[in-house]
Scaffold this active site. Sequence first.
Site, PDB file in Angstrom:
ATOM      1  N   ASP A   1     -11.472   2.099   3.306  1.00 51.69           N
ATOM      2  CA  ASP A   1     -11.733   0.667   3.070  1.00 51.69           C
ATOM      3  C   ASP A   1     -13.221   0.429   2.803  1.00 51.69           C
ATOM      4  O   ASP A   1     -13.607  -0.604   2.272  1.00 51.69           O
ATOM      5  CB  ASP A   1     -11.322  -0.144   4.318  1.00 51.69           C
ATOM      6  CG  ASP A   1     -10.113  -1.023   4.060  1.00 51.69           C
ATOM      7  OD1 ASP A   1      -9.777  -1.232   2.884  1.00 51.69           O
ATOM      8  OD2 ASP A   1      -9.518  -1.498   5.045  1.00 51.69           O
TER       9      ASP A   1
ATOM     10  N   GLN B   1      -5.069  -2.281   9.226  1.00 48.93           N
ATOM     11  CA  GLN B   1      -4.836  -3.565   8.558  1.00 48.93           C
ATOM     12  C   GLN B   1      -5.410  -4.707   9.400  1.00 48.93           C
ATOM     13  O   GLN B   1      -5.100  -4.832  10.582  1.00 48.93           O
ATOM     14  CB  GLN B   1      -3.321  -3.757   8.343  1.00 48.93           C
ATOM     15  CG  GLN B   1      -2.971  -4.979   7.533  1.00 48.93           C
ATOM     16  CD  GLN B   1      -3.443  -4.906   6.091  1.00 48.93           C
ATOM     17  OE1 GLN B   1      -3.293  -3.879   5.428  1.00 48.93           O
ATOM     18  NE2 GLN B   1      -4.042  -5.974   5.600  1.00 48.93           N
TER      19      GLN B   1
ATOM     20  N   LYS C   1       0.840  -1.208   0.000  1.00 51.36           N
ATOM     21  CA  LYS C   1       0.000   0.000   0.000  1.00 51.36           C
ATOM     22  C   LYS C   1       0.873   1.256   0.000  1.00 51.36           C
ATOM     23  O   LYS C   1       0.566   2.228  -0.693  1.00 51.36           O
ATOM     24  CB  LYS C   1      -0.930  -0.015   1.221  1.00 51.36           C
ATOM     25  CG  LYS C   1      -2.103  -0.969   1.016  1.00 51.36           C
ATOM     26  CD  LYS C   1      -2.845  -1.300   2.292  1.00 51.36           C
ATOM     27  CE  LYS C   1      -3.838  -2.440   1.995  1.00 51.36           C
ATOM     28  NZ  LYS C   1      -4.393  -3.058   3.170  1.00 51.36           N
TER      29      LYS C   1
END
Length: 283
Positions: A120, A97, A53
């Site tokens: 997200d 995460q 990322k």
Amino acid sequence: MSATRIDGTALAAQVKAEAAAEVKELVSRGIHPCLAVILVGEDPASQVYVRGKARDCAECGIESRVIRLPESTTQAQLLDRIGELAADESVHGILVQLPLPRQIDEAAIIDAIPPEKDVDGFSPVNVGRMQTGQPCFLPCTPAGCIRMIQSTGVSIDGKRAVVVGRSNIVGKPAALLLLEHNATVTICHSHTQNLAEICAGADILVAAVGRQGFITGEMVKPGAVVIDVGINRGADGKLHGDVDFAAASEKAAFITPVPGGVGPMTRAMLMKNTVQAAARQAK
Ligand code: NDP
């Protein structure tokens, strides 16, 4: 028939180039998009994802901040960190995460990310907005699947779509997005009867099961678009999808490979969401 391979890496490069162009435009207005990624613990796969990322951000001109916290981090400590990032106006996107260590309640953490920074698209507010067709951040993997289907030129409208898997992060939102695009959608899961038969009727088949080779050639309708979300580490040590690629390629018109399919697209869509977050917060 041999299916055309949908090249996720090439398509992701295109999406990231779009994101980079949008970043340039934002920077010219004094807005510098920034994504904060929180990594708790030492999970090796998570470390790889977080590094990926950060690389994607660099490629798109997005600032990335990686916050590494020890495995022993408490829920209260993580919530505090999220609170700081939520209040920081120079941070536009916050991503925690997953998975998190056992002492931390994932749902409480996702809930603590302000919806306008939830790139997200996992927070209940974003999920609710998606469900009701309001502006939101689309979850990256399902959004990537839709973009891949669209890249084939096959219209989703009116097609029979089957999604195998009903997780909150892949199966359910993928089904909802297909519905938004006017497909007639069936969701299959571990209690589904006649699953093979249902799949064999799909014009668009999305596999998000987490079992190597689960979708066999017989389960693919001739001429179908097959999107393989699965990532499974095989006995050979390599990554495999949920679809028997060789057998399905004989039947499908279009198919995504693993690796090089949905994975890179998921990452690219995160860049898109981050740019969108920065643009929205600047307004
Ligand atoms: P989950 O384990 O959360 O969900 C799996 C789903 O598959 C469940 O709904 C389950 O049904 C269903 N399932 C499991 N076994 C069967 C079976 N025998 N028959 C029918 N349905 C079954 O996984 P995720 O949705 O998180 O991920 C799915 C796959 O996609 C994984 O391989 C994961 O690694 C990969 N993935 C890939 C991403 C990418 O970027 N490419 C991103 C996210 C995930 P039930 O609900 O009834 O238990």
